[in-house]
Design an enzyme around this catalytic site. Structure first.
Site, PDB file in Angstrom:
ATOM      1  N   SER A  75       0.860  -1.186   0.000  1.00  0.00           N
ATOM      2  CA  SER A  75       0.000   0.000   0.000  1.00  0.00           C
ATOM      3  C   SER A  75       0.893   1.232   0.000  1.00  0.00           C
ATOM      4  O   SER A  75       2.059   1.153   0.404  1.00  0.00           O
ATOM      5  CB  SER A  75      -0.856   0.001   1.274  1.00  0.00           C
ATOM      6  OG  SER A  75      -1.505   1.243   1.441  1.00  0.00           O
ATOM      7  N   TYR A  87      -2.012  -0.411  10.560  1.00  0.00           N
ATOM      8  CA  TYR A  87      -2.048  -0.731   9.123  1.00  0.00           C
ATOM      9  C   TYR A  87      -0.721  -0.326   8.474  1.00  0.00           C
ATOM     10  O   TYR A  87      -0.106  -1.101   7.733  1.00  0.00           O
ATOM     11  CB  TYR A  87      -3.224   0.008   8.481  1.00  0.00           C
ATOM     12  CG  TYR A  87      -3.449  -0.338   7.025  1.00  0.00           C
ATOM     13  CD1 TYR A  87      -3.842  -1.622   6.644  1.00  0.00           C
ATOM     14  CD2 TYR A  87      -3.280   0.616   6.021  1.00  0.00           C
ATOM     15  CE1 TYR A  87      -4.061  -1.940   5.313  1.00  0.00           C
ATOM     16  CE2 TYR A  87      -3.501   0.314   4.689  1.00  0.00           C
ATOM     17  CZ  TYR A  87      -3.889  -0.967   4.331  1.00  0.00           C
ATOM     18  OH  TYR A  87      -4.102  -1.288   3.007  1.00  0.00           O
TER      19      TYR A  87
HETATM   20  N1  LIG Z   1      -8.787  -0.473  -1.213  1.00  0.00           N
HETATM   21  C1  LIG Z   1      -7.760   0.285  -0.985  1.00  0.00           C
HETATM   22  O1  LIG Z   1      -7.881   1.517  -1.010  1.00  0.00           O
HETATM   23  C2  LIG Z   1      -6.406  -0.324  -0.711  1.00  0.00           C
HETATM   24  C3  LIG Z   1      -5.273   0.503  -0.813  1.00  0.00           C
HETATM   25  C4  LIG Z   1      -4.013  -0.040  -0.592  1.00  0.00           C
HETATM   26  C5  LIG Z   1      -3.887  -1.400  -0.306  1.00  0.00           C
HETATM   27  N2  LIG Z   1      -4.997  -2.181  -0.186  1.00  0.00           N
HETATM   28  C6  LIG Z   1      -4.772  -3.611   0.120  1.00  0.00           C
HETATM   29  O2  LIG Z   1      -5.433  -4.413  -0.835  1.00  0.00           O
HETATM   30  C7  LIG Z   1      -5.704  -5.706  -0.278  1.00  0.00           C
HETATM   31  C8  LIG Z   1      -7.127  -6.103  -0.608  1.00  0.00           C
HETATM   32  O3  LIG Z   1      -8.011  -5.199   0.033  1.00  0.00           O
HETATM   33  P1  LIG Z   1      -9.329  -4.636  -0.673  1.00  0.00           P
HETATM   34  O4  LIG Z   1      -9.194  -3.184  -0.744  1.00  0.00           O
HETATM   35  O5  LIG Z   1      -9.641  -5.407  -1.892  1.00  0.00           O
HETATM   36  O6  LIG Z   1     -10.398  -4.910   0.500  1.00  0.00           O
HETATM   37  P2  LIG Z   1     -11.540  -5.997   0.695  1.00  0.00           P
HETATM   38  O7  LIG Z   1     -12.535  -5.910  -0.405  1.00  0.00           O
HETATM   39  O8  LIG Z   1     -11.991  -5.839   2.095  1.00  0.00           O
HETATM   40  O9  LIG Z   1     -10.770  -7.390   0.519  1.00  0.00           O
HETATM   41  C9  LIG Z   1      -9.941  -7.909   1.509  1.00  0.00           C
HETATM   42  C10 LIG Z   1      -9.970  -9.409   1.390  1.00  0.00           C
HETATM   43  O10 LIG Z   1      -9.084  -9.960   2.373  1.00  0.00           O
HETATM   44  C11 LIG Z   1      -9.788 -10.982   3.031  1.00  0.00           C
HETATM   45  N3  LIG Z   1      -9.262 -11.301   4.357  1.00  0.00           N
HETATM   46  C12 LIG Z   1      -9.215 -10.546   5.480  1.00  0.00           C
HETATM   47  N4  LIG Z   1      -8.643 -11.237   6.481  1.00  0.00           N
HETATM   48  C13 LIG Z   1      -8.326 -12.457   5.972  1.00  0.00           C
HETATM   49  C14 LIG Z   1      -7.718 -13.640   6.483  1.00  0.00           C
HETATM   50  N5  LIG Z   1      -7.337 -13.740   7.770  1.00  0.00           N
HETATM   51  N6  LIG Z   1      -7.533 -14.709   5.652  1.00  0.00           N
HETATM   52  C15 LIG Z   1      -7.932 -14.653   4.366  1.00  0.00           C
HETATM   53  N7  LIG Z   1      -8.538 -13.583   3.829  1.00  0.00           N
HETATM   54  C16 LIG Z   1      -8.723 -12.510   4.625  1.00  0.00           C
HETATM   55  C17 LIG Z   1     -11.222 -10.502   3.094  1.00  0.00           C
HETATM   56  O11 LIG Z   1     -12.055 -11.592   3.381  1.00  0.00           O
HETATM   57  P3  LIG Z   1     -13.470 -11.458   4.126  1.00  0.00           P
HETATM   58  O12 LIG Z   1     -14.442 -11.200   3.023  1.00  0.00           O
HETATM   59  O13 LIG Z   1     -13.642 -12.770   4.788  1.00  0.00           O
HETATM   60  O14 LIG Z   1     -13.340 -10.313   5.086  1.00  0.00           O
HETATM   61  C18 LIG Z   1     -11.346  -9.991   1.663  1.00  0.00           C
HETATM   62  O15 LIG Z   1     -11.561 -11.045   0.770  1.00  0.00           O
HETATM   63  C19 LIG Z   1      -5.406  -5.581   1.224  1.00  0.00           C
HETATM   64  O16 LIG Z   1      -4.146  -6.163   1.490  1.00  0.00           O
HETATM   65  C20 LIG Z   1      -5.352  -4.081   1.448  1.00  0.00           C
HETATM   66  O17 LIG Z   1      -4.538  -3.729   2.523  1.00  0.00           O
HETATM   67  C21 LIG Z   1      -6.248  -1.684  -0.385  1.00  0.00           C
END
Ligand SMILES: NC(=O)c1ccc[n+]([C@@H]2O[C@H](COP(=O)([O-])OP(=O)(O)OC[C@H]3O[C@@H](n4cnc5c(N)ncnc54)[C@H](OP(=O)(O)O)[C@@H]3O)[C@@H](O)[C@H]2O)c1
Length: 287
Positions: free
Chosen positions: A150, A163
């Site tokens: 990130s 985070y």
């Molecule tokens: N969106 C942004 O602005 C942003 C920016 C920078 C980085 N990121 C990174 O991108 C990645 C994906 O996030 P996203 O934005 O796509 O959010 P998201 O839609 O909330 O997806 C996160 C995923 O991770 C899963 N997860 C959480 N804890 C877990 C565990 N213990 N074991 C397996 N799966 C788990 C969630 O599953 P559940 O459905 O079961 O909760 C969900 O499928 C993350 O690493 C996040 O830090 C996001």
């Protein structure tokens, strides 16, 4: 099957993605399937695979997307999922360490348990997944590991200390891993998104508690406002999924791929501006 830029192979290329129930993970699973991968789309609760399978059907790649149960904090579930993929395909060419969530709140007010949970998923989960797939990549002399970091892994923002710590940890870890694995033909890449419109914001918001008599209340409310806005107005996450699919096809990817306007501007600022200026900009944004 052949992916542009990758060496020809008689085998289908196999990808394992964590956190494929929503957001980047879901979209990346479909983008990779469209690129010819067999995709083990892993998630904590396969009951949540509905949206993924619907999109995969719409894009005519349902046969290439296999939902599997995997919680990155549960070593037995990691072992079982990896065994199942190896039994079925005999290889894992690409690991996308995507699963993650964001603990929000001011550092003084967060419990150590909050910190541990954050590191357990966002950092130790990545280490555990990597260790589970690395032996067969090293033995074969090929493979790719894409860690979803990130912009918060390069710049720490107020209200998201745990985070930022977890994503900074992934940065150093990925640098070491890249050095260690390059002699074995295993590519290690960091994708560093800025804010994108996924469920992470709502999930994070639901966990933030703003106590009435907290000395940080006003500032935390500003963090909450920013997060709410990001959850509604940030750019489409498809951009990140397409970037991951493009990187997977590269023979010789860079270490870091920042993505999103906010991320590039912030990294530009961090590299070129004095820290005091950045502090002033962030401080003003929280007023
Ligand atoms: N969106 C942004 O602005 C942003 C920016 C920078 C980085 N990121 C990174 O991108 C990645 C994906 O996030 P996203 O934005 O796509 O959010 P998201 O839609 O909330 O997806 C996160 C995923 O991770 C899963 N997860 C959480 N804890 C877990 C565990 N213990 N074991 C397996 N799966 C788990 C969630 O599953 P559940 O459905 O079961 O909760 C969900 O499928 C993350 O690493 C996040 O830090 C996001």
């Amino acid at each position: 099957m052949m992916v542009a830029g990758s060496p020809p192979t008689e085998h289908p290329l196999v990808a394992l993605i964590t956190g494929a129930s929503s957001g980047f993970g879901l979209l990346t699973a479909v983008a990779l399937a469209k690129q010819g991968y067999q995709v083990a789309a892993t998630m904590r609760d396969p009951g949540k695979a509905g949206d993924l399978l619907e999109l995969a059907r719409k894009e005519l790649v349902a046969n290439a997307v296999i939902p599997l149960q995997l919680d990155v904090t549960d070593s037995e579930s990691i072992h079982q999922a990896v065994e199942e993929i190896m039994a079925r395909f005999g290889r894992i060419d690409l690991l996308v360490n995507n699963a993650g969530f964001a603990v929000g709140g001011y550092i003084e007010e967060l419990s150590l348990e909050d910190w541990r949970q954050q590191m357990e998923t966002n950092f130790f989960g990545v280490v555990a997944m990597t260790k589970a797939v690395l032996p067969q990549m090293r033995e074969r002399g090929s493979g790719c590991i894409i860690n979803v970091g990130s912009v918060s892994g390069r710049v720490g923002f107020p209200g998201y200390g745990p985070y930022a710590a977890s994503k900074f940890a992934i940065e150093g870890y990925s640098e070491s891993l890249r050095h260690e694995m390059s002699p074995y033909g295993v590519r290690v890449v960091l994708v560093e998104p800025g804010a994108f419109r996924t469920a992470i914001w709502h999930k994070g918001l639901a966990r933030i508690v703003s106590h009435e008599n907290s000395p940080y209340r006003e500032r935390l409310e500003a963090v909450l406002r920013y997060s709410r806005l990001a959850g509604q107005k940030a750019p489409d996450p498809g951009q990140v999924a397409h970037l991951i699919a493009r990187i997977a096809a590269k023979r010789s990817p860079r270490l870091r791929y920042p993505v999103g306007q906010g991320a590039r501007a912030m990294l530009w600022g961090k590299e070129r501006l004095p820290w005091k200026w950045l502090e002033w900009i962030v401080g003003r944004a929280l007023k």
